[in-house]
Design a protein around this motif. Structure first.
Motif, mmCIF file in Angstrom:
data_model
loop_
_atom_site.group_PDB
_atom_site.id
_atom_site.type_symbol
_atom_site.label_atom_id
_atom_site.label_comp_id
_atom_site.label_asym_id
_atom_site.label_seq_id
_atom_site.Cartn_x
_atom_site.Cartn_y
_atom_site.Cartn_z
ATOM 1 N N GLN A 1 10.227 -12.335 0.136
ATOM 2 C CA GLN A 1 11.044 -10.868 0.555
ATOM 3 C C GLN A 1 11.088 -9.994 -0.265
ATOM 4 O O GLN A 1 11.283 -9.970 -1.449
ATOM 5 C CB GLN A 1 12.610 -11.233 0.671
ATOM 6 N N LEU A 2 10.564 -8.914 0.241
ATOM 7 C CA LEU A 2 10.020 -7.393 -0.646
ATOM 8 C C LEU A 2 11.025 -6.459 -0.813
ATOM 9 O O LEU A 2 11.884 -6.209 0.025
ATOM 10 C CB LEU A 2 8.694 -7.267 -0.295
ATOM 11 N N PRO A 3 11.097 -5.796 -1.980
ATOM 12 C CA PRO A 3 12.345 -4.975 -2.322
ATOM 13 C C PRO A 3 11.734 -3.251 -1.815
ATOM 14 O O PRO A 3 10.520 -3.311 -1.277
ATOM 15 C CB PRO A 3 12.216 -4.567 -3.847
ATOM 16 N N ASP A 4 12.392 -2.398 -1.651
ATOM 17 C CA ASP A 4 12.227 -1.187 -1.183
ATOM 18 C C ASP A 4 11.784 -0.530 -2.342
ATOM 19 O O ASP A 4 12.155 -0.613 -3.608
ATOM 20 C CB ASP A 4 13.629 -0.461 -0.752
ATOM 21 N N ILE A 5 10.573 -0.016 -2.081
ATOM 22 C CA ILE A 5 9.807 1.061 -3.418
ATOM 23 C C ILE A 5 9.531 2.547 -2.884
ATOM 24 O O ILE A 5 9.526 2.654 -1.770
ATOM 25 C CB ILE A 5 8.603 0.241 -3.632
ATOM 26 N N GLU A 6 9.887 3.509 -3.849
ATOM 27 C CA GLU A 6 9.395 4.899 -3.425
ATOM 28 C C GLU A 6 8.152 5.132 -3.395
ATOM 29 O O GLU A 6 7.440 4.831 -4.254
ATOM 30 C CB GLU A 6 10.338 5.683 -4.727
ATOM 31 N N GLY A 7 7.683 5.877 -2.368
ATOM 32 C CA GLY A 7 6.278 6.392 -2.376
ATOM 33 C C GLY A 7 6.050 6.901 -0.989
ATOM 34 O O GLY A 7 6.923 7.005 -0.085
ATOM 35 N N SER A 8 4.917 6.837 -1.000
ATOM 36 C CA SER A 8 4.522 7.529 0.592
ATOM 37 C C SER A 8 4.429 6.077 1.427
ATOM 38 O O SER A 8 3.410 5.330 1.041
ATOM 39 C CB SER A 8 2.999 8.104 0.492
ATOM 40 N N ASP A 9 4.913 5.953 2.709
ATOM 41 C CA ASP A 9 4.846 5.068 3.584
ATOM 42 C C ASP A 9 3.422 4.693 4.131
ATOM 43 O O ASP A 9 2.913 3.689 4.351
ATOM 44 C CB ASP A 9 5.898 5.050 4.460
ATOM 45 N N THR A 10 2.783 6.147 4.430
ATOM 46 C CA THR A 10 1.508 5.934 4.900
ATOM 47 C C THR A 10 0.279 5.397 3.650
ATOM 48 O O THR A 10 -0.593 4.544 4.270
ATOM 49 C CB THR A 10 1.089 7.278 5.457
ATOM 50 N N ALA A 11 0.635 5.658 2.646
ATOM 51 C CA ALA A 11 -0.228 5.367 1.593
ATOM 52 C C ALA A 11 -0.198 3.935 1.345
ATOM 53 O O ALA A 11 -0.987 3.008 1.132
ATOM 54 C CB ALA A 11 0.030 6.261 0.282
ATOM 55 N N PHE A 12 1.353 3.494 1.425
ATOM 56 C CA PHE A 12 1.311 2.026 1.177
ATOM 57 C C PHE A 12 0.795 1.208 2.238
ATOM 58 O O PHE A 12 0.222 0.090 2.104
ATOM 59 C CB PHE A 12 2.756 1.436 0.957
ATOM 60 N N HIS A 13 0.920 1.475 3.341
ATOM 61 C CA HIS A 13 0.515 1.192 4.493
ATOM 62 C C HIS A 13 -1.346 0.822 4.631
ATOM 63 O O HIS A 13 -1.781 -0.016 4.842
ATOM 64 C CB HIS A 13 0.598 1.789 5.915
ATOM 65 N N GLN A 14 -1.863 2.067 4.074
ATOM 66 C CA GLN A 14 -3.134 1.975 4.023
ATOM 67 C C GLN A 14 -3.579 0.814 2.739
ATOM 68 O O GLN A 14 -4.599 0.346 2.748
ATOM 69 C CB GLN A 14 -3.534 3.355 3.369
#
Length: 469
Positions: free
Chosen positions: A337-350
């Motif tokens: 189970q992963l936590p919420d992290i601040e950042g760009s969702d597009t970049a994290f997806h990539q």
């Protein structure tokens, strides 16, 4: 050994403080000794005065008795011996209160005995009966008076001896005080001059450093502006170049397709093979251009696009995108189970898309693929890699493990460089940009990424990202 300016100043102030404390203690001792000697002097004067008063009153009483015995005039008996004795007793009690020395207390006891005897003699001499008064021996009275005088003198000598001893000690401290004050003054002047020189030098150095720092900041800002401008131009160039290059590639692809469809039966075998190789090269060129465009955009993280990202939902979307590839490799992804992290969702997806694609690409054909994603929350201090200002921030460490073919740990740094490949194009497809994009994304989010390879067993990627940007 070089000593810093701050340490020199601290040492100087410590020495000055020590000297001031020492001078204060010494001054206190001298002042205390002076007050004690003054009190001792007053005490000696008071004791001498009381003893003198007692002696004088005794002698006056004895003279009155003698005058009465010679003239028989009662005027000599006024005041009476009893009244005179009361005054002497009062002076004696005063002495008893102010004298605390054990030796002097014993002398007072002896003096009291002599005074009692003398009082009896004086009382007997006061009798109006001539025969009775005649029995008072003049010699005996003088003898006891001499004893009293001697005892009084002894007590006076003791007081004066104590005063002399105190005066000698006071003289010693007084003589010591002058050189001590001189030495302290010299030290104070030296420390003051030294501190002034050091502080003045430090002030000038600080001004010089501030001037240089301002120049550096101005040059840095200029370089940043130039770098931003260069990056912007580079991004524009990459975008334009990618679009401009796509057009001739499309034409080459179109013409090669038409050539194969229309003239393939008439072409020699070798010519047909050359056309096939050209088509493959065009396809690879198109992938390379798209990857370069993605790489140029990967590091652009602005405050406007930073927001809390649901990493569980994001990972489910990534796995959905790779569903067919996972089925081909019979792969399964397990994750915590992963936590919420601040950042760009597009970049994290990539980021996760590239890492999982990398695991799929280098899966071991001899076994089913298994990818495990673990997470661990820890402080910046526990990571051991963040700067001091982030020691108390919370970070998430992702560990992405697979059971693929792995790689030699000697190449752990190389795989994050652009266009760096550990295998030939004929073995594994790709442009060598995927992991470089991953590192660029992690760096843009103020994180850290490392790779660990185990040949024949698999590989693991460790990513450390702050929960808050």
């Amino acid at each position: 050994m070089h000593i810093s300016v701050q340490k020199k100043i601290r040492i100087g102030f410590f020495i000055a403080f020590t000297i001031i404390v020492g001078a204060t203690v010494l001054s206190y001792l001298i002042a205390k000794n002076l007050m004690h000697n003054a009190n001792q002097l007053n005490h000696t004067i008071e004791v001498s005065k009381k003893l003198e008063v007692i002696t004088k009153q005794l002698k006056d009483a004895e003279a009155a008795i003698r005058g009465y015995n010679l003239t028989k005039q009662t005027t000599f008996l006024h005041p009476s011996m009893e009244q005179r004795s009361i005054k002497i007793e009062q002076e004696y009690q005063t002495l008893r209160r102010i004298m605390t020395d054990p030796v002097q207390q014993k002398n007072l006891d002896t003096l009291k005995q002599l005074l009692d005897i003398k009082y009896k003699q004086l009382t007997a001499g006061e009798q109006k009966d001539a025969a009775l008064g005649a029995r008072i021996s003049v010699g005996e009275g003088e003898t006891y008076m001499d004893l009293i005088d001697k005892k009084v003198q002894d007590m006076t000598d003791i007081e004066e001896a104590q005063l002399t001893e105190r005066s000698r000690l006071f003289q010693f401290f007084s003589n010591l005080w002058i050189p001590v004050v001189f030495i302290i003054s010299i030290f104070a002047i030296f420390i003051g001059v030294y501190s002034y020189i050091i502080l003045n030098r430090e002030f000038r150095l600080q001004l010089h450093v501030e001037t240089r720092l301002k120049n550096y900041q101005r040059e840095l800002q200029e370089n940043i502006n130039l770098l931003n401008k260069s990056n912007l131009e580079l991004e524009q160039f990459a975008y334009v170049a990618s679009h401009d290059l796509q057009e001739p590639l499309r034409k080459i692809s179109t013409f090669s397709d038409r050539l194969q469809i229309k003239f393939k039966p008439a072409l020699p075998v070798e010519a047909s093979q050359l056309i096939d190789r050209m088509v493959v090269a065009v396809s690879r060129m198109r992938v390379l251009i798209n990857d370069l465009l993605t790489f140029s955009r990967a590091g652009r993280i602005t405050t406007e696009i930073v927001k809390p990202v649901d990493m569980n939902l994001l990972l489910q979307n990534v796995i959905g995108d790779l569903e067919l590839a996972l089925q081909e490799r019979k792969g399964t992804v397990y994750y915590d189970q992963l936590p919420d992290i601040e950042g760009s969702d597009t970049a994290f997806h990539q980021l996760f898309l590239n890492l999982l694609s990398n695991s799929i690409k280098f899966a071991d054909p001899a076994r089913d693929l298994e990818i495990r994603i673990k997470k661990e929350l820890l402080s910046g201090r526990e990571t051991g890699v963040v700067k001091e200002d982030k020691q108390d921030a919370t970070f998430c460490r992702f560990i992405i493990e697979d059971n693929g073919i792995g790689f030699d740990q000697a190449y752990a740094e190389r795989i994050f460089l652009i266009f760096q490949r550990l295998h030939g194009v004929s073995e594994y497809k790709g442009t060598g940009i995927g992991l470089a994009i991953c590192k660029k994304i992690v760096d843009a989010h103020h994180g850290f990424i490392n790779a660990y390879g185990y040949p024949g067993k698999g590989a693991s990627f460790v990513i450390i990202l702050p929960l808050k940007q």
